[in-house]
Scaffold this motif. Structure first.
Motif, PDB file in Angstrom:
ATOM      1  N   ILE A 140       4.804  -6.578 -17.233  1.00  0.00           N
ATOM      2  CA  ILE A 140       4.286  -7.929 -17.489  1.00  0.00           C
ATOM      3  C   ILE A 140       3.474  -7.986 -18.780  1.00  0.00           C
ATOM      4  CG2 ILE A 140       2.745  -9.739 -16.635  1.00  0.00           C
ATOM      5  CD1 ILE A 140       3.525  -8.980 -13.834  1.00  0.00           C
ATOM      6  N   TYR A 153       3.101 -13.649  -1.505  1.00  0.00           N
ATOM      7  CA  TYR A 153       3.669 -13.234  -2.787  1.00  0.00           C
ATOM      8  C   TYR A 153       4.169 -14.394  -3.668  1.00  0.00           C
ATOM      9  CZ  TYR A 153       6.302 -10.415  -6.102  1.00  0.00           C
ATOM     10  OH  TYR A 153       6.788  -9.854  -7.244  1.00  0.00           O
ATOM     11  N   SER A 164       0.827  -1.197   0.000  1.00  0.00           N
ATOM     12  CA  SER A 164       0.000   0.000   0.000  1.00  0.00           C
ATOM     13  C   SER A 164       0.871   1.259   0.000  1.00  0.00           C
ATOM     14  CB  SER A 164      -0.902   0.004   1.221  1.00  0.00           C
ATOM     15  OG  SER A 164      -0.112   0.126   2.381  1.00  0.00           O
ATOM     16  N   THR A 196       3.776  -5.506   6.375  1.00  0.00           N
ATOM     17  CA  THR A 196       4.248  -6.004   5.075  1.00  0.00           C
ATOM     18  C   THR A 196       4.359  -7.529   5.013  1.00  0.00           C
ATOM     19  OG1 THR A 196       5.618  -4.008   5.065  1.00  0.00           O
ATOM     20  CG2 THR A 196       5.961  -5.541   3.271  1.00  0.00           C
ATOM     21  N   PHE A 228      -6.116 -11.524  -5.543  1.00  0.00           N
ATOM     22  CA  PHE A 228      -6.073 -10.080  -5.740  1.00  0.00           C
ATOM     23  C   PHE A 228      -7.020  -9.362  -4.797  1.00  0.00           C
ATOM     24  CE2 PHE A 228      -3.665 -11.279  -9.361  1.00  0.00           C
ATOM     25  CZ  PHE A 228      -2.799 -10.220  -9.543  1.00  0.00           C
ATOM     26  N   ASN A 272      -4.565  -4.185   2.013  1.00  0.00           N
ATOM     27  CA  ASN A 272      -3.942  -2.882   1.783  1.00  0.00           C
ATOM     28  C   ASN A 272      -4.878  -1.693   1.918  1.00  0.00           C
ATOM     29  OD1 ASN A 272      -1.354  -3.782   1.355  1.00  0.00           O
ATOM     30  ND2 ASN A 272      -1.620  -4.013  -0.851  1.00  0.00           N
ATOM     31  N   MET A 325       1.469 -16.030  -5.496  1.00  0.00           N
ATOM     32  CA  MET A 325       0.653 -15.207  -6.378  1.00  0.00           C
ATOM     33  C   MET A 325       1.155 -15.176  -7.804  1.00  0.00           C
ATOM     34  SD  MET A 325       0.225 -11.890  -4.057  1.00  0.00           S
ATOM     35  CE  MET A 325      -0.621 -11.042  -5.368  1.00  0.00           C
ATOM     36  N   GLN A 326       2.457 -15.432  -7.952  1.00  0.00           N
ATOM     37  CA  GLN A 326       3.076 -15.107  -9.228  1.00  0.00           C
ATOM     38  C   GLN A 326       2.456 -15.787 -10.430  1.00  0.00           C
ATOM     39  OE1 GLN A 326       7.133 -15.608  -7.783  1.00  0.00           O
ATOM     40  NE2 GLN A 326       7.487 -13.634  -8.734  1.00  0.00           N
ATOM     41  N   GLY A 348      -4.021 -11.424 -13.741  1.00  0.00           N
ATOM     42  CA  GLY A 348      -4.262 -10.228 -12.947  1.00  0.00           C
ATOM     43  C   GLY A 348      -4.080  -8.955 -13.751  1.00  0.00           C
ATOM     44  N   ILE A 349      -3.053  -8.946 -14.590  1.00  0.00           N
ATOM     45  CA  ILE A 349      -2.804  -7.719 -15.344  1.00  0.00           C
ATOM     46  C   ILE A 349      -3.854  -7.521 -16.420  1.00  0.00           C
ATOM     47  CG2 ILE A 349      -1.210  -8.639 -17.064  1.00  0.00           C
ATOM     48  CD1 ILE A 349      -0.013  -5.598 -15.676  1.00  0.00           C
ATOM     49  N   MET A 350      -4.396  -8.620 -16.936  1.00  0.00           N
ATOM     50  CA  MET A 350      -5.479  -8.492 -17.902  1.00  0.00           C
ATOM     51  C   MET A 350      -6.667  -7.820 -17.208  1.00  0.00           C
ATOM     52  SD  MET A 350      -4.087  -9.500 -20.482  1.00  0.00           S
ATOM     53  CE  MET A 350      -2.659 -10.420 -20.951  1.00  0.00           C
ATOM     54  N   VAL A 352      -5.252  -9.290  -1.289  1.00  0.00           N
ATOM     55  CA  VAL A 352      -4.222  -8.246  -1.197  1.00  0.00           C
ATOM     56  C   VAL A 352      -4.875  -6.870  -1.111  1.00  0.00           C
ATOM     57  CG1 VAL A 352      -2.317  -7.124  -2.412  1.00  0.00           C
ATOM     58  CG2 VAL A 352      -2.449  -9.602  -2.344  1.00  0.00           C
ATOM     59  N   ILE A 362       2.708   1.856   3.256  1.00  0.00           N
ATOM     60  CA  ILE A 362       3.985   1.161   3.401  1.00  0.00           C
ATOM     61  C   ILE A 362       5.083   1.939   2.666  1.00  0.00           C
ATOM     62  CG2 ILE A 362       5.248  -0.969   2.861  1.00  0.00           C
ATOM     63  CD1 ILE A 362       3.233  -1.622   4.859  1.00  0.00           C
ATOM     64  N   ILE A 374       1.951  -9.866   3.047  1.00  0.00           N
ATOM     65  CA  ILE A 374       2.087  -9.736   1.588  1.00  0.00           C
ATOM     66  C   ILE A 374       3.287 -10.559   1.126  1.00  0.00           C
ATOM     67  CG2 ILE A 374       2.543  -8.120  -0.303  1.00  0.00           C
ATOM     68  CD1 ILE A 374      -0.121  -7.513   0.813  1.00  0.00           C
ATOM     69  N   LEU A 375       4.406 -10.458   1.871  1.00  0.00           N
ATOM     70  CA  LEU A 375       5.610 -11.208   1.495  1.00  0.00           C
ATOM     71  C   LEU A 375       5.347 -12.707   1.539  1.00  0.00           C
ATOM     72  CD1 LEU A 375       8.409  -9.155   3.312  1.00  0.00           C
ATOM     73  CD2 LEU A 375       7.666  -9.023   0.931  1.00  0.00           C
ATOM     74  N   PHE A 394      -0.223 -13.706 -12.099  1.00  0.00           N
ATOM     75  CA  PHE A 394       0.059 -12.339 -12.531  1.00  0.00           C
ATOM     76  C   PHE A 394      -0.547 -11.978 -13.875  1.00  0.00           C
ATOM     77  CE2 PHE A 394       4.115 -11.209 -10.014  1.00  0.00           C
ATOM     78  CZ  PHE A 394       3.346 -11.174  -8.883  1.00  0.00           C
ATOM     79  N   VAL A 395      -0.361 -12.869 -14.849  1.00  0.00           N
ATOM     80  CA  VAL A 395      -0.765 -12.490 -16.196  1.00  0.00           C
ATOM     81  C   VAL A 395      -2.272 -12.265 -16.247  1.00  0.00           C
ATOM     82  CG1 VAL A 395      -0.817 -13.198 -18.597  1.00  0.00           C
ATOM     83  CG2 VAL A 395       1.223 -13.582 -17.232  1.00  0.00           C
ATOM     84  N   TRP A 405       5.324  -4.309 -12.578  1.00  0.00           N
ATOM     85  CA  TRP A 405       3.979  -4.820 -12.853  1.00  0.00           C
ATOM     86  C   TRP A 405       3.555  -4.490 -14.275  1.00  0.00           C
ATOM     87  CZ3 TRP A 405       0.430  -8.069 -11.321  1.00  0.00           C
ATOM     88  CH2 TRP A 405      -0.902  -7.879 -11.666  1.00  0.00           C
TER      89      TRP A 405
END
Lengths: 301, 303
Positions: free
Chosen positions: A179, B285, A120, B278, B205, B212, B288-289, B295-297, B208, A123, B281-282, B292-293, A176
């Motif tokens: 990607i 993480y 966030s 934090t 997603f 946050n 999650m990877q 997620g970005i879509m 997270v 952070i 999230i770590l 990602f693809v 990000w």
């Protein structure tokens, strides 16, 4: 074909969907009723219709308030402009990553550069605060190296606001955003590269003539889409980094709407500014879509 | 892959080295703040504050900072609230968005209208104050429900799940229907398990996002019992920052830095709280990877 007769199973499913439809109306459409407040001189504590109806006065006030509106608009547009100017960085990162031969190293770089996207702004504010403030590591190092005489704080430096906040957004988002370009690059036909090698093309030639044209469509679509968000810089980042020293430059339109609305409780004026912003954004969205149609022969949505 | 075959020329090698070096530097810039906060939080507070302290390695390792931080008033509670909103919010969003998306694939009455009504919410927003006033009207003020109820249905998630369900083979559902299963049963027993790839993406997603989010807490929850970890950290930082600002105005920079021989310093507390916020999230993480693809879509649809 449509039958007039009511189908029991269709009706049942429609009834099951009904609560969700009501939910969407309640949370996305009902809030629009708040726009009425923009036409009143609203004082919290009084019921709405006990307040004076003032027509478009609050909208006219936007022009009278130009000293403030002009300043926050300028900041908003400068941040937007800097985002556009730096929008090549994720593309560059993706190209550099695609040129890495070791899979392990590539994965490692990707993993670490994407991580900041998932924390966030609070952070990030904490990172900056602890690293850059007086007594923070950066000051200690600069003092030790005799690069500065007295500790300084970049968070309170008015001159640094535009580049520093842009840097932070890049730090958070570049990995990000790379990607999607990496996905575009991996979609490029590898025979193109082989053919270019046979013709004696070097690395830079291949990047310039195969990779770049390969990611260009993605880049331009995202660029067009971002136009409709020109006025929406978001609030989180500017709210957490706000302080008296940097106020003149860090106040963006979204922050101003928040400030007059929820800090000084001038609901009516804040909503009038918000409505104006919504309509400008919708206009920009449709313009961008029309432009996309012209360029690519297809609409974005 | 854009890698040339055949012999590698000197220029090619030089390119590889420079490229690798720049990427390595970027990697360090991205990861160092996390690392620094972490080693500071596990170092002895006074040793860390002296000179350059812990720029690279922890000194006099200890868990004392963590013990002190969890003794702070309201810390444990804030961690609970954050964890609860993350779990409830994620489960609720997945269940509601999933089921509604499934219904939208069915031949509902007014199907087109319902779908358009949903999608249109992506392109306009009522604005901050109207939203705030509506939440207050619904009594979502000083109320835990404000953390998860407004996010149960999201148009982006509906598009993603609907698209996924539509490409599932229809035959499975038809045979279940012949066996007399209702739409709720079909969804929970067949559609939901088959949609796991997209459901997992959305779950991660949204988790997270829940962890946050702090703005709802900031403007709609004043009750200290319902404070989240994020806001707790924000308050802590703003208090320290005000002290620093005042010092800056009066020109007395030294005052902020002077440490008494306490067991723990304000700096160490800030670092350790940051680490506590934090860490979750770590932890997720690495899992999650793979999402990602997708997620970005999602982000691309969001625009």
């Amino acid at each position: 074909m449509r039958t007039k007769k009511i189908n029991a199973s269709r009706l049942r499913m429609t009834l099951l969907a009904l609560p969700f439809v009501i939910y969407i109306i309640a949370f996305s459409y009902v809030p629009i009723h708040g726009w009425i407040y923009a036409f009143f001189d609203y004082r919290p504590a009084l019921p709405l219709f006990k307040n004076e109806f003032v027509g478009l006065m609050n909208f006219r006030h936007i022009f009278e308030d130009f000293r403030n509106i002009g300043r926050v608009l300028k900041n908003t547009l400068i941040f937007f402009g800097l985002d556009i100017l730096t929008s090549f960085i994720p593309v560059l990162l993706a190209i550099m990553l695609s040129e890495v031969k070791s899979r392990k190293f590539k994965k490692l770089v990707q993993t670490t550069t994407t991580l900041p996207y998932f924390v966030s702004w609070i952070i990030i504010y904490s990172f900056v605060f602890n690293l850059f403030s007086f007594g923070g590591l950066i000051n200690e190092v600069l003092l030790k190296l005799n690069l500065i005489k007295e500790p300084t704080s970049i968070m309170m430096n008015l001159e640094a606001v535009y580049p520093f906040q842009t840097f932070l957004r890049l730090w958070k988002g570049s990995g990000w955003n790379a990607i999607i370009y990496l996905a575009a690059i991996s979609g490029i036909d590898s025979e193109l590269y082989d053919a270019a090698s046979v013709d004696g093309a070097g690395r830079f030639m291949k990047i310039a003539h195969i990779t770049l044209p390969g990611v260009a469509p993605t880049y331009f679509v995202l660029l067009l889409l971002s136009i409709s968000n020109m006025l929406s810089s978001g609030l989180d980042q500017y709210l957490v980094f706000y302080n008296g020293f940097v106020a003149p430059r860090i106040e963006v339109l979204d922050y101003y709407v928040y400030k007059i609305g929820l800090m000084t409780n001038d609901y009516s004026y804040s909503i009038a500014v918000g409505i104006t912003k919504t309509f400008i954004s919708l206009f920009l969205l449709f313009s961008a879509n029309a432009m996309a149609k012209k360029f690519r022969g297809e609409s974005m949505f | 892959m854009s890698v040339a075959h055949g012999k590698r020329s000197i220029g090619d090698r030089a390119f590889g080295i420079v490229n690798g070096a720049i990427l390595f530097l970027l990697m360090v810039i991205c990861i160092y703040p996390f690392y620094y906060i972490f080693i500071y939080s596990i170092s002895d507070a006074n040793a860390a504050a002296a000179g350059l302290g812990v720029a690279l390695m922890p000194v006099k390792m200890t868990l004392r900072n963590y013990q002190e931080v969890f003794k702070m008033e309201g810390m444990g509670k804030a961690a609970m609230v954050s964890a609860l909103r993350t779990v409830i919010g994620t489960v609720g969003t997945v269940a509601c968005s999933g089921f509604f998306a499934y219904l939208v694939t069915k031949p509902l009455y007014f199907k087109k209208t319902i779908y358009r009504l949903t999608i249109a919410t992506m392109y306009f927003s009522s604005g901050l104050v109207p939203w705030y006033l509506t939440m207050r009207m619904y009594h979502l003020y000083n109320n835990f429900f404000v953390y998860f109820v407004p996010g149960l249905i999201s148009a982006y998630y509906i598009i993603l799940i609907k698209t996924f369900i539509e490409q599932l083979p229809a035959s499975l559902e038809e045979s279940a229907m012949l066996d007399g299963a209702g739409s709720v049963t079909i969804f929970t027993k067949i559609i939901f398990p088959l949609s796991m790839p997209i459901i997992a993406t959305i779950a991660i997603f949204s988790a997270v996002g829940q962890w946050n989010t702090w703005f709802d807490n900031y403007i709609l929850v004043q009750n200290k019992e319902l404070t989240t970890l994020q806001l707790k950290l924000y308050t802590l930082l703003k208090n320290s920052s005000q002290l620093a600002e005042q010092a800056n105005q009066t020109g007395a920079n030294g005052g902020v830095m002077s440490h008494t021989e306490d067991l723990i310093t304000p700096m160490a507390i800030r670092m350790t709280v940051t680490m506590v916020v934090t860490l979750p999230i770590l932890f997720v993480y690495p899992f999650m990877q793979r999402y990602f693809v997708k997620g970005i879509m999602m982000g691309a649809i969001k625009g």
